[in-house]
Structures are given as structure tokens and as C-alpha cells.
Design an enzyme around this catalytic site. Structure first.
Site, mmCIF file in Angstrom:
data_model
loop_
_atom_site.group_PDB
_atom_site.id
_atom_site.type_symbol
_atom_site.label_atom_id
_atom_site.label_comp_id
_atom_site.label_asym_id
_atom_site.label_seq_id
_atom_site.Cartn_x
_atom_site.Cartn_y
_atom_site.Cartn_z
ATOM 1 N N ARG A 1 3.743 -4.734 0.559
ATOM 2 C CA ARG A 1 2.802 -4.672 1.676
ATOM 3 C C ARG A 1 3.640 -4.713 2.951
ATOM 4 O O ARG A 1 3.829 -5.772 3.547
ATOM 5 C CB ARG A 1 1.807 -5.845 1.626
ATOM 6 C CG ARG A 1 0.618 -5.625 0.700
ATOM 7 C CD ARG A 1 -0.112 -4.371 1.053
ATOM 8 N NE ARG A 1 -1.314 -4.067 0.291
ATOM 9 C CZ ARG A 1 -1.643 -2.838 -0.076
ATOM 10 N NH1 ARG A 1 -0.846 -1.817 0.170
ATOM 11 N NH2 ARG A 1 -2.771 -2.589 -0.693
ATOM 12 N N LYS B 1 -13.208 -7.411 -6.489
ATOM 13 C CA LYS B 1 -12.488 -8.643 -6.129
ATOM 14 C C LYS B 1 -13.419 -9.849 -6.315
ATOM 15 O O LYS B 1 -13.632 -10.283 -7.429
ATOM 16 C CB LYS B 1 -11.986 -8.543 -4.685
ATOM 17 C CG LYS B 1 -10.734 -7.670 -4.522
ATOM 18 C CD LYS B 1 -11.033 -6.218 -4.486
ATOM 19 C CE LYS B 1 -9.868 -5.397 -3.962
ATOM 20 N NZ LYS B 1 -10.176 -3.957 -3.971
ATOM 21 N N TYR C 1 -30.635 7.790 -15.872
ATOM 22 C CA TYR C 1 -30.009 8.449 -14.709
ATOM 23 C C TYR C 1 -30.600 7.905 -13.414
ATOM 24 O O TYR C 1 -29.893 7.655 -12.445
ATOM 25 C CB TYR C 1 -30.218 9.973 -14.785
ATOM 26 C CG TYR C 1 -29.458 10.704 -13.689
ATOM 27 C CD1 TYR C 1 -28.164 11.170 -13.923
ATOM 28 C CD2 TYR C 1 -30.015 10.898 -12.430
ATOM 29 C CE1 TYR C 1 -27.447 11.801 -12.921
ATOM 30 C CE2 TYR C 1 -29.303 11.521 -11.419
ATOM 31 C CZ TYR C 1 -28.022 11.984 -11.670
ATOM 32 O OH TYR C 1 -27.316 12.597 -10.682
ATOM 33 N N ASP D 1 -16.183 -5.821 6.172
ATOM 34 C CA ASP D 1 -15.574 -5.590 4.859
ATOM 35 C C ASP D 1 -15.726 -6.912 4.102
ATOM 36 O O ASP D 1 -14.989 -7.870 4.334
ATOM 37 C CB ASP D 1 -14.094 -5.213 5.018
ATOM 38 C CG ASP D 1 -13.443 -4.914 3.679
ATOM 39 O OD1 ASP D 1 -13.979 -5.355 2.644
ATOM 40 O OD2 ASP D 1 -12.383 -4.254 3.664
ATOM 41 N N PHE E 1 1.994 4.520 -0.630
ATOM 42 C CA PHE E 1 2.492 3.401 -1.440
ATOM 43 C C PHE E 1 2.102 3.523 -2.907
ATOM 44 O O PHE E 1 2.780 3.006 -3.786
ATOM 45 C CB PHE E 1 2.001 2.057 -0.869
ATOM 46 C CG PHE E 1 0.509 1.945 -0.783
ATOM 47 C CD1 PHE E 1 -0.179 2.453 0.310
ATOM 48 C CD2 PHE E 1 -0.215 1.330 -1.795
ATOM 49 C CE1 PHE E 1 -1.566 2.362 0.379
ATOM 50 C CE2 PHE E 1 -1.600 1.226 -1.730
ATOM 51 C CZ PHE E 1 -2.271 1.754 -0.633
ATOM 52 N N PHE F 1 -6.685 -2.075 7.034
ATOM 53 C CA PHE F 1 -6.479 -2.023 5.594
ATOM 54 C C PHE F 1 -6.293 -0.550 5.229
ATOM 55 O O PHE F 1 -6.932 0.321 5.809
ATOM 56 C CB PHE F 1 -7.633 -2.656 4.795
ATOM 57 C CG PHE F 1 -7.315 -2.630 3.329
ATOM 58 C CD1 PHE F 1 -6.329 -3.461 2.815
ATOM 59 C CD2 PHE F 1 -7.927 -1.727 2.480
ATOM 60 C CE1 PHE F 1 -5.951 -3.390 1.479
ATOM 61 C CE2 PHE F 1 -7.562 -1.644 1.141
ATOM 62 C CZ PHE F 1 -6.583 -2.479 0.645
ATOM 63 N N THR F 2 -5.431 -0.306 4.252
ATOM 64 C CA THR F 2 -4.983 1.061 3.937
ATOM 65 C C THR F 2 -6.130 2.065 3.782
ATOM 66 O O THR F 2 -6.221 3.032 4.536
ATOM 67 C CB THR F 2 -4.138 1.032 2.652
ATOM 68 O OG1 THR F 2 -4.886 0.364 1.633
ATOM 69 C CG2 THR F 2 -2.815 0.298 2.881
HETATM 70 C C1 LIG Z 1 -9.855 -5.618 2.041
HETATM 71 C C2 LIG Z 1 -10.125 -4.433 1.170
HETATM 72 N N1 LIG Z 1 -11.007 -3.510 1.574
HETATM 73 C C3 LIG Z 1 -11.268 -2.410 0.843
HETATM 74 C C4 LIG Z 1 -10.636 -2.189 -0.369
HETATM 75 C C5 LIG Z 1 -10.908 -0.903 -1.117
HETATM 76 O O1 LIG Z 1 -11.598 -1.166 -2.274
HETATM 77 P P1 LIG Z 1 -11.412 -0.325 -3.631
HETATM 78 O O2 LIG Z 1 -10.004 -0.547 -4.112
HETATM 79 O O3 LIG Z 1 -12.437 -0.920 -4.544
HETATM 80 O O4 LIG Z 1 -11.664 1.103 -3.338
HETATM 81 C C6 LIG Z 1 -9.723 -3.133 -0.838
HETATM 82 C C7 LIG Z 1 -9.016 -2.894 -2.100
HETATM 83 O O5 LIG Z 1 -7.934 -3.314 -2.364
HETATM 84 C C8 LIG Z 1 -9.454 -4.276 -0.039
HETATM 85 O O6 LIG Z 1 -8.563 -5.203 -0.425
#
Ligand SMILES: Cc1ncc(COP(=O)(O)O)c(C=O)c1O
Length: 473
Positions: free
Chosen positions: A396, A272, A86, A229, A463, A138-139
Site C-alpha cells: 500500500r 469486509k 431471477y 463508504d 498493483f 481508495f484505489t
Molecule cells: C474502503 C474500501 N472501499 C471500497 C472497496 C471496494 O470493494 P470491492 O473490493 O468489494 O469491490 C474496498 C475493497 O477493498 C475498500 O477497502
């Protein structure tokens, strides 16, 4: 004498010798294609949203490059070395060491994936009424910034919004836009610049080293921090090596480290670049920010030495980080994406150019130019591609952009795209050929396409779960 129609290798088609994937396949996962009536049924059942398809109904899965990579034999061996304590798992210390060595930040907080880290950094740094400038939204990133009380402001260069502009670094920040924001709201209302390496929503477009250096100088003048990021920063390093003067002889690892050195910290979706199926981290240089984040991580993710990951996940991630900067790996990864893009360009299919790092973005605005944006052309194109070939892509465009929190209206982004995202080390060149042919077929039949209407809309990140019906023709 070579005849006109003599088949040419992929290298010959582009005037060079071919490269091959720098790996061989040790284990396979069978895939199958459903019949067209079955695909029609699956599409309807999923409400024309590719996120709602079952993966076993998909032939080639280009929904995302997130968590879909094939791990190496070394990573799988690492899985067996998982220390599932843990607290204080040795795998955490391996991960911490890898992040320090390759990204250069001092303090590391593990999280279950990228959005866990976005949550922590937004909560730690943003106060109600703050503004967070960034090189395109980014979303999940923007949503966490908004939930923390901030307002996102787009400061990417204008060229990023033009799918045909050939700028080599379309991810760059426009310092005049940042200056205008500072003049309007004051530097004290800007906790940090949210900088992404290879900008996902712009088509996987890179940021130059020159740009991040200039941004650092600008921010130092005003006491503004820069948080990165780093999700696809290794891919960004490849473009710097390829395109920026003075970097051709530098390694991907050195470029990555130098880029990060101009920032104050980073969050990471390790799903990624880092070649794992789950994982993430937040890493910072400030002991004060670390202290806050380490406090919150135990509330939302897990103890500060696992943050929602199993020990084995952290070990696979530590190894994945070292593999992600190998020159052969990154060249073949981006080369595969580029191969698909060049094929489509040579067939005159409109895509976002230059081809970016992780995906091909079909320009749905130009392909389905007869479908108005509020009838979701990119959503329609993704559904039509699945129907034709069983290939799964992702919208997108207007659906991903969501609604303006103030007005409640759709946001109408300039880019309306379908993303064909290539998982790392998973598909071969033959899969790329099949994909290109399917896209071309759908493109050639574009006039028959009809738009969609949204019949279910969730409140956040719509989405993922929204449902649609075909508009009657
Ligand atoms: C540029 C970018 N930032 C942040 C994220 C968020 O990461 P996660 O999907 O691991 O939560 C993503 C995921 O698609 C991303 O492409």
C-alpha cells in the site's frame, strides 16, 4: 515467586485478563508451508507481486480481509435458504430489511461487490469537470470517480499522513481543506463528499461522530451531499464507542445508525464488515438517485433484486449484517488486530499508529529506509516477508497510488506501507505470533534488502497485476 522469564498469557502481557475468540471451530481448511527454494521460485514466478501468487503456495494469507472471512453456521444455514428466482427473490427483501434496519437508508440497490456500487454512485452523481473531495483516496473508489469525469481531492487531516501521529481519529475530514476547495471551484462543482468510515489507506483509521456532524452542518450550508463508504463502518463504530465522549454506553448498532444518519447514502463492499465472501450494495435516501442507480444496475450488474449476487449470497449477507454489529464479535476482531500490533510495537518494528481496525500497516519507508520510493520499498518488503515465512501481505504505497492522469508520473504518497490484513474469524492467536516473529526476522535483516524495478505495468489499478524484478546487488 514469578520469575522474569515465566511465560505470560496474552492478557497478562498487556496488564489485563485475556479475551478469547467468541467462536469455536467446526470445520478446518489445512494449510502448508512450502520450502524456502519453492517460495523463492513462487516469488519469481509471481513477478514479486503477492497478488500473483497461487493461494495454495501461501502459508498465512494476510493479503486482504475482503471476502476472506469465515461464515458462521447461521450464515451457512442461510445459504440453504437461497431463493434463486431471477426476479423478486425473498432473500433480496431480507437484505433490504437488514440494510434499512442497521444502516438506516431507505432505498437499496444490490451489487456484486463494492466497486459495482462505486460505479453506480459515481455515474449517477458526477459530471465531467466535477471535484470529489474525500478523506484520503481508495484505489477503486477514486478510479470510478475519475472514469465518471471527476477529480478526487484529498481533504483528510494532515495527521493521517504521518504514521507516528497518535490522533485518535486520523480519518477525520479537515473542514478548512474542504472550505478551500469550495472557495476555489464553487460548491456547484462538488456533487458530494466521499467519506469513508475507517480509512483503509491511512491504516484503518476512524472518523469521529463529532467530525461527521460538523461535516453535515458544513455541507448543508452549501447544498453538498455526503455519501459514505460504509465498507468498514461497524469497525469505525467500535472506535467511537471506545474513544469518543458520550458513546461508551451506546451499542455498536446504535452508533452505526447514528453515524449513517448524517449522510445521504452509502456504498458497501459487504466482503469486509458483513462477513460474506461476495456481495455489496448501494443505499440512498433520495428517490431520484435511487431511480438512476436502479436503472444502471440492470445494465452493469444484474436485475435490481439481485445485482450480481445469488439469492443465497444475499441471505448470508443479511445474516452477516446482524453479526457484524455484535459487541463480542467486533471487540475480538479489533482485539486480534491490536494484539499483533502491540507485539510489533513492543519489538520496535515501525508500524502505523494507533493500530487501526482491519490490518497492521508496516511502515516500509522506515523499515527499508535505504530503498528509494521509486524502487518500491513496500513491494519489496511484502515479497521478502513471503520469502521468509510464506506469509502473504499487500503493498500500500507508490504502486497502489498509481500514476497522475495529467502528468503520467508516479504519484508519491507520504505513506509507503505493507498491509497485513486480518481476515475475520479465520486465524488464531498462534497465527498472529508466527506472523509477528516473521516480520521481526525480516526487520532485523533489513539492511540486506534490495529494491525492485517494474517490468510490466497495466493501465488501471496496477498493483493487482504489475510485475517486478530484483535490482542486481
Ligand atoms: C474502503 C474500501 N472501499 C471500497 C472497496 C471496494 O470493494 P470491492 O473490493 O468489494 O469491490 C474496498 C475493497 O477493498 C475498500 O477497502
Amino acid at each position: 515467586m514469578a520469575r522474569e522469564n515465566t511465560p505470560r498469557t496474552m492478557g497478562q502481557q498487556f496488564g489485563r485478563r485475556s479475551w478469547a475468540e467468541p467462536w469455536k471451530i467446526k470445520m478446518v481448511e489445512p494449510i502448508r508451508m512450502l520450502s524456502r527454494p519453492e517460495r523463492e521460485k513462487a516469488n519469481e514466478g509471481a513477478g514479486y507481486n503477492t497478488f500473483l501468487l497461487r493461494s495454495e503456495d501461501v502459508y498465512i494469507d494476510l493479503l486482504t480481509d475482503s471476502g476472506t472471512s469465515a461464515m458462521s453456521d447461521r450464515q451457512w444455514a442461510g445459504i440453504m435458504l437461497g431463493d434463486e428466482a431471477y426476479a423478486g427473490s425473498r432473500n433480496f427483501y431480507h437484505l433490504e430489511e437488514a440494510v434499512r434496519s442497521y444502516y438506516g437508508y431507505q432505498y437499496v440497490v444490490p451489487t456484486h461487490q463494492g466497486r459495482g456500487a462505486e460505479h453506480l454512485i459515481s455515474k449517477a452523481l458526477i459530471e465531467a469537470g466535477d471535484y470529489v473531495p474525500g478523506n484520503m483516496y481508495f484505489t477503486t473508489t477514486r478510479l470510478h470517480q475519475e472514469l465518471a469525469g471527476g477529480t478526487f481531492v484529498d481533504i483528510i487531516i494532515d495527521q493521517a499522513h504521518d504514521p507516528m501521529d497518535q490522533h485518535p481519529f486520523k480519518g477525520n475530514v479537515d473542514l478548512d481543506k474542504l472550505q478551500a476547495l469550495v472557495d476555489r471551484v464553487g460548491a456547484e462543482r462538488i456533487p458530494y463528499v466521499s467519506l469513508a468510515g475507517t480509512v483503509n489507506m491511512a491504516g484503518g483509521q476512524p472518523v469521529s461522530m463529532g467530525n461527521v456532524k460538523a461535516l453535515r452542518r458544513f455541507c448543508d450550508r452549501y447544498g453538498i451531499k455526503i455519501y459514505l463508504d460504509a465498507t468498514r463502518m461497524a469497525e469505525n463504530a467500535f472506535f467511537i464507542q471506545e474513544r469518543e465522549e458520550g458513546y461508551a454506553q451506546k451499542s455498536i448498532a446504535d452508533i452505526l445508525l447514528e453515524f449513517c444518519s448524517y449522510t445521504d447514502g452509502a456504498w458497501m463492499s459487504a466482503k469486509k464488515d458483513s462477513l460474506v465472501n461476495i456481495g455489496g450494495w448501494l443505499a440512498v435516501n433520495s428517490p431520484e438517485v435511487f431511480d438512476i442507480a436502479r436503472n444502471w444496475v440492470v445494465v452493469y450488474e444484474g436485475l435490481h433484486t439481485y445485482g450480481g449476487m445469488a439469492g443465497r449470497d444475499m441471505q448470508a449477507l443479511a445474516i452477516g449484517i446482524t453479526e457484524s454489529v455484535e459487541e463480542d464479535h467486533i471487540r475480538s476482531r479489533i482485539g486480534q488486530v491490536r494484539y499483533l500490533g502491540e507485539l510489533l510495537i513492543s519489538w520496535n518494528v515501525p508500524i502505523v499508529e494507533p493500530v487501526g481496525g482491519h490490518a497492521i500497516f508496516l511502515d516500509a519507508k522506515r523499515i527499508y529506509s535505504h530503498i528509494p520510493q521509486n524502487q518500491f520499498p513496500a513491494q519489496t518488503l511484502a515479497a521478502d516477508l513471503y520469502l521468509d515465512s510464506g506469509i502473504r501481505a499487500m503493498e500500500r504505497g507508490i504502486v497502489s497510488a498509481g500514476r497522475d492522469p495529467e502528468t503520467g508520473d508516479h504519484r508519491y504518497p507520504a505513506l509507503e506501507m505493507v498491509r497485513l490484513t486480518i481476515p475475520r474469524r479465520v486465524y488464531t492467536q498462534a497465527h498472529m505470533d508466527v506472523t509477528a516473529e516473521a516480520v521481526k526476522y525480516v526487520y532485523d535483516n533489513r539492511e540486506k534488502a534490495r529494491g525492485l524495478k517494474m517490468v510490466y505495468e497495466p493501465q488501471y489499478l496496477r498493483f493487482f497485476q504489475a510485475r517486478f524484478e530484483r535490482i542486481a546487488g
